[in-house]
Design an enzyme around this catalytic site. Structure first.
Site, PDB file in Angstrom:
ATOM      1  N   HIS A 122       0.455  -1.386  -0.052  1.00  0.00           N
ATOM      2  CA  HIS A 122       0.143   0.080  -0.178  1.00  0.00           C
ATOM      3  C   HIS A 122       1.042   1.273  -0.158  1.00  0.00           C
ATOM      4  CE1 HIS A 122      -2.762   3.224   1.631  1.00  0.00           C
ATOM      5  NE2 HIS A 122      -4.049   2.532   1.357  1.00  0.00           N
ATOM      6  N   ASP A 198       3.011  -4.939   7.976  1.00  0.00           N
ATOM      7  CA  ASP A 198       1.754  -3.933   7.456  1.00  0.00           C
ATOM      8  C   ASP A 198       0.956  -4.493   8.178  1.00  0.00           C
ATOM      9  OD1 ASP A 198      -0.267  -2.763   6.958  1.00  0.00           O
ATOM     10  OD2 ASP A 198       0.196  -2.161   4.991  1.00  0.00           O
ATOM     11  N   GLN A 201      -4.499  -5.209   6.711  1.00  0.00           N
ATOM     12  CA  GLN A 201      -5.467  -6.475   5.850  1.00  0.00           C
ATOM     13  C   GLN A 201      -6.168  -8.005   6.949  1.00  0.00           C
ATOM     14  OE1 GLN A 201      -7.911  -5.395   3.816  1.00  0.00           O
ATOM     15  NE2 GLN A 201      -6.906  -3.543   3.262  1.00  0.00           N
ATOM     16  N   LYS A 224     -10.130  -0.736  10.220  1.00  0.00           N
ATOM     17  CA  LYS A 224     -10.285  -2.099   9.049  1.00  0.00           C
ATOM     18  C   LYS A 224     -10.563  -3.089  10.370  1.00  0.00           C
ATOM     19  CE  LYS A 224      -7.422   0.128   5.858  1.00  0.00           C
ATOM     20  NZ  LYS A 224      -7.835   0.201   5.000  1.00  0.00           N
ATOM     21  N   CYS A 364      -4.217   2.504  -3.895  1.00  0.00           N
ATOM     22  CA  CYS A 364      -4.076   3.010  -3.437  1.00  0.00           C
ATOM     23  C   CYS A 364      -2.500   2.077  -3.667  1.00  0.00           C
ATOM     24  CB  CYS A 364      -3.896   3.386  -1.299  1.00  0.00           C
ATOM     25  SG  CYS A 364      -4.846   4.534  -1.011  1.00  0.00           S
TER      26      CYS A 364
HETATM   27  N1  PMP Z   1      -1.857  -1.110   5.130  1.00  0.00           N
HETATM   28  C1  PMP Z   1      -2.561  -2.037   3.851  1.00  0.00           C
HETATM   29  C2  PMP Z   1      -2.382  -3.195   3.638  1.00  0.00           C
HETATM   30  C3  PMP Z   1      -3.660  -1.493   4.214  1.00  0.00           C
HETATM   31  O1  PMP Z   1      -4.853  -1.616   3.231  1.00  0.00           O
HETATM   32  C4  PMP Z   1      -4.225   0.316   3.912  1.00  0.00           C
HETATM   33  C5  PMP Z   1      -5.419   0.883   4.277  1.00  0.00           C
HETATM   34  N2  PMP Z   1      -6.159   0.622   2.681  1.00  0.00           N
HETATM   35  C6  PMP Z   1      -3.152   0.410   4.704  1.00  0.00           C
HETATM   36  C7  PMP Z   1      -1.676   0.035   5.260  1.00  0.00           C
HETATM   37  C8  PMP Z   1      -3.661   2.523   5.822  1.00  0.00           C
HETATM   38  O2  PMP Z   1      -4.165   2.415   6.791  1.00  0.00           O
HETATM   39  P1  PMP Z   1      -4.648   4.119   6.877  1.00  0.00           P
HETATM   40  O3  PMP Z   1      -5.086   4.899   5.970  1.00  0.00           O
HETATM   41  O4  PMP Z   1      -5.878   3.511   7.836  1.00  0.00           O
HETATM   42  O5  PMP Z   1      -3.511   4.674   7.610  1.00  0.00           O
END
Ligand code: PMP
Length: 410
Positions: A122, A198, A201, A224, A364
């Site tokens: 991401h 990270d 998910q 999430k 993203c």
């Molecule tokens: N890493 C992953 C794999 C994600 O899916 C996301 C959110 N789509 C993020 C990081 C970032 O999360 P946040 O916008 O809540 O900081």
């Protein structure tokens, strides 16, 4: 199924219509919906305990401290950390990654060092390291996925003696692949690198044990995993966090402040400057209780059943291309797909007319989609409350999407 009651009833937001159709929420990977139990916990906190934690000796401040710190203990136990000193509350996963970038990586990396990440990251876990590399003179090296979207173990050889930091997603928000993070961590440690995982998910879908994984840092966002927005978590090994400088300065992260000098508070408070999103933290605690109530056993069983069904039904459509692994092993309940000859924004807008909410765009993860030569796609993601009927609605209405755009369903 060991499920004793219909957990769907816990989600009041699902009892409504959009465009005259019953809402079908297939975007839990973007943000999850909140069960009544989480909403009630926040309301109860505001009715009974709202105050500023750590800042007063009156009843409400102490109740707020108790509410806030009890969630830290819940998070510790939820991810198997050894101590609450290792649990730092942030605004979201993004801020947690940036905290590591500023307080660890910018301090330790130098020209010639290497940062290794996967192409599937991401932007939060990619742009951050790209910018750290630019600022420090370190090289940013990518591990690439195979055409199915899995990480071949051979790519781990890129983690070499020059590598000082490895950052890897636990589960891809686009491909749905679950990455072999245990092997990434092992390889990182063989060469003396620190490893950040990270888990944005992952945490709502599978049990995570950071002590067993032995990662140095693990990050995730509450929103999430059924809590409110505004809270994330950085787990870091105590001995590493201990040596890191604070990321933000201000109230509560200090011990003594003089005109010219300041000494900092102990862990974890030295990383939590200013008043935190206390309701969000309270909601995270309630979300953890809720996940325990539902159990990961039920979550896994339900999500795999839905994913298997959706993959099968989507592949019946000749104009659908799945972006990510098609076999159920090592994948989660996130399915990205291309509808041939239809732009994902059209897919999403037309489906919305039928009450079906899916995500569209680059998710993203622009470098990943460029690498996969997909550029933009649609994504359906499931929670345990979704049903096979909702997947049928997705599939049937994809035929409508093709018709709207002037194509047949073949
Ligand atoms: N890493 C992953 C794999 C994600 O899916 C996301 C959110 N789509 C993020 C990081 C970032 O999360 P946040 O916008 O809540 O900081």
């Amino acid at each position: 199924m060991s499920n004793l009651r219909d957990f769907r009833e816990d989600f009041p937001i699902l009892n409504q219509e959009v465009h005259g159709r019953k809402i079908i929420y297939l975007d839990s990977a973007a943000t999850s919906q909140r069960p009544q139990q989480v909403l009630d916990a926040v309301m109860k906190y505001d009715h009974e305990a709202n105050g500023n934690p750590h800042r007063g000796s009156h009843a409400l401040s102490m109740r707020a401290t108790e509410a806030f710190e009890s969630v830290r203990e819940k998070v510790r136990s939820f991810i198997g950390a050894r101590s609450t000193k290792e649990i730092i509350f942030t605004k979201n996963a993004t801020e947690a990654i940036n905290l590591v970038a500023y307080s660890y990586a910018l301090e330790h990396l130098k020209p010639g060092d290497q940062i290794v990440i996967t192409i599937a990251e991401h932007h939060a876990n990619l742009v951050t390291w790209q910018q750290v590399a630019k600022k420090t003179g370190a090289h940013l090296v990518y591990m690439y996925v195979d055409p199915e979207g899995r990480l071949p173990l051979g790519e781990l050889q890129k983690i070499d003696q020059k590598t000082k930091l490895v950052a890897c997603t636990h589960m891809s928000n686009v491909l749905g692949s679950i990455f072999p993070v245990d092997k990434v961590i092992q390889r990182g440690h063989e060469v003396g690198a620190k490893v950040l995982i990270d888990g944005a998910q992952a945490v709502a879908h599978m049990p995570v044990d950071v002590a067993e994984l032995d990662c140095d840092f693990y990050v995730f966002s509450g929103h999430k995993m059924f809590s409110l927005t505004g809270v994330g978590v950085l787990y870091g090994k105590e001995e590493i966090l201990e040596k890191m400088e604070p990321f933000l300065y201000g109230g509560d992260m200090i011990e003594y402040v003089y005109e010219e000098e300041t000494s900092f508070n102990e862990l974890p408070f030295k990383f939590e400057a200013g008043t935190q999103g206390i309701e969000s933290v309270v909601s995270l605690g309630a979300a953890i209780d809720y996940l325990h109530e539902v159990t990961f056993e039920v979550i896994h069983e339900k999500e795999m059943e839905l994913t298997e069904y959706a993959l099968r039904r989507l592949q019946e459509l000749p104009y659908i291309r799945i972006v990510g692994p098609k076999d159920l092993n090592l994948r989660g309940a996130v399915i990205s797909f291309v509808v041939e000859d239809v732009h994902p924004h059209d897919v999403s807008m037309i489906l919305d007319n039928y009450g079906v909410g899916v995500r569209a765009g680059h998710h993203c993860a622009q470098p990943l989609l460029r690498f996969m030569e997909v550029y933009t796609c649609s994504r359906a993601s499931f929670a345990f409350f979704n049903t096979k009927e909702e997947i049928d609605a997705l599939v049937d209405n994809l035929n409508e999407v093709r018709r709207w755009m002037g194509y047949g369903s073949k």
